[in-house]
Design an enzyme around this catalytic site. Structure first.
Site, PDB file in Angstrom:
ATOM      1  N   CYS A 181       0.826  -1.194   0.000  1.00 14.59           N
ATOM      2  CA  CYS A 181       0.000   0.000   0.000  1.00 14.59           C
ATOM      3  C   CYS A 181       0.877   1.267   0.000  1.00 14.59           C
ATOM      4  O   CYS A 181       1.856   1.359  -0.731  1.00 14.59           O
ATOM      5  CB  CYS A 181      -0.946  -0.064   1.199  1.00 14.59           C
ATOM      6  SG  CYS A 181      -2.367   1.028   1.149  1.00 14.59           S
ATOM      7  N   THR A 182       0.563   2.246   0.841  1.00 12.29           N
ATOM      8  CA  THR A 182       1.298   3.509   0.851  1.00 12.29           C
ATOM      9  C   THR A 182       2.667   3.407   1.503  1.00 12.29           C
ATOM     10  O   THR A 182       3.406   4.396   1.541  1.00 12.29           O
ATOM     11  CB  THR A 182       0.478   4.600   1.565  1.00 12.29           C
ATOM     12  OG1 THR A 182       0.079   4.119   2.860  1.00 12.29           O
ATOM     13  CG2 THR A 182      -0.761   4.956   0.753  1.00 12.29           C
TER      14      THR A 182
END
Length: 225
Positions: free
Chosen positions: A105-106
């Site tokens: 993800c981030t």
């Protein structure tokens, strides 16, 4: 018969982490023959997740063993972690010797802040992919993107796909398939729509308006700070 070599898998932990970014790949990778997992944070205090419970690190940055596999999860806490010099230094130091450097993800933006995505193909959560060029990365639309020893994955549940992909690279397809079977990872979601490419347009627009437009703006500001 040769003993299976140990492999140290280090996960970065930070306040505001998305717990499934950590726990999903950790569950699969913990079953890798020879695996030794470590969860490292700035201190040994419990880390607040985005799910209303805390995770207790096994190590702080100073005592964490050297990673063979480094994994950087994401979460809304990434925006604060981007500005924490000790966190970025830890990532850079661990990555310098790791066989594999990965993100979910981030978490990709923390790799980018540490200078690890320049000129690399990468992915992240769909709500933030347009920000990857800020850290020098080229977005590739896929749940798992491999570029050399750098492996990035999309949002949240993609972490399980990345873990099984990496297990196959390390121990072969049969081991990865056995672990997939053991954890009964046989997705059959009740709705088609886990990505904007297939989700109803109104659902995507509503979620962006409620969450990801503002969240991406905060991420962009943190990256440019």
């Amino acid at each position: 018969m040769t003993d299976t070599p140990n492999i140290t898998i280090v996960f970065l932990l930070f306040p505001g982490i998305t717990q499934l970014d950590f726990t999903a790949p950790a569950q699969a990778l913990s079953r890798l023959p020879g695996a030794r997992l470590a969860g490292a944070a700035a201190s040994l205090e419990p880390i607040a997740t985005d799910s209303g419970f805390a995770i207790v690190p096994t190590h702080d940055f100073a005592t964490c063993p050297r990673a063979d596999i480094l994994c950087i999860p994401g979460g809304h806490g990434v925006t604060d972690a981007l500005g924490d010099a000790a966190t970025i230094d830890f990532i850079a130091r661990q990555a310098a010797h790791a066989q594999w450097v990965t993100s979910v993800c981030t978490g990709a933006f923390l790799l980018g802040r540490a200078g690890l995505l320049a000129g690399k193909r990468a992915t992240t959560h769909w709500g933030y992919t347009h920000l990857l060029p800020i850290v020098g990365a080229e977005h590739q639309s896929a749940r798992v993107v491999e570029d050399g020893h750098i492996v990035t994955s999309g949002g949240v549940t993609s972490g399980l796909d990345f873990a099984l992909t990496l297990i196959a690279r390390l121990r072969g397809d049969a081991v990865a398939q056995a672990i997939q079977l053991a954890i009964e990872y046989d997705p059959a979601p009740p709705f088609v729509g886990g990505h904007p490419d297939c989700a109803p347009e109104a659902v995507t627009a509503g979620l962006k308006a409620r969450v990801y437009d503002a969240a991406a703006a905060r991420m962009e500001a943190a990256l440019k700070a």
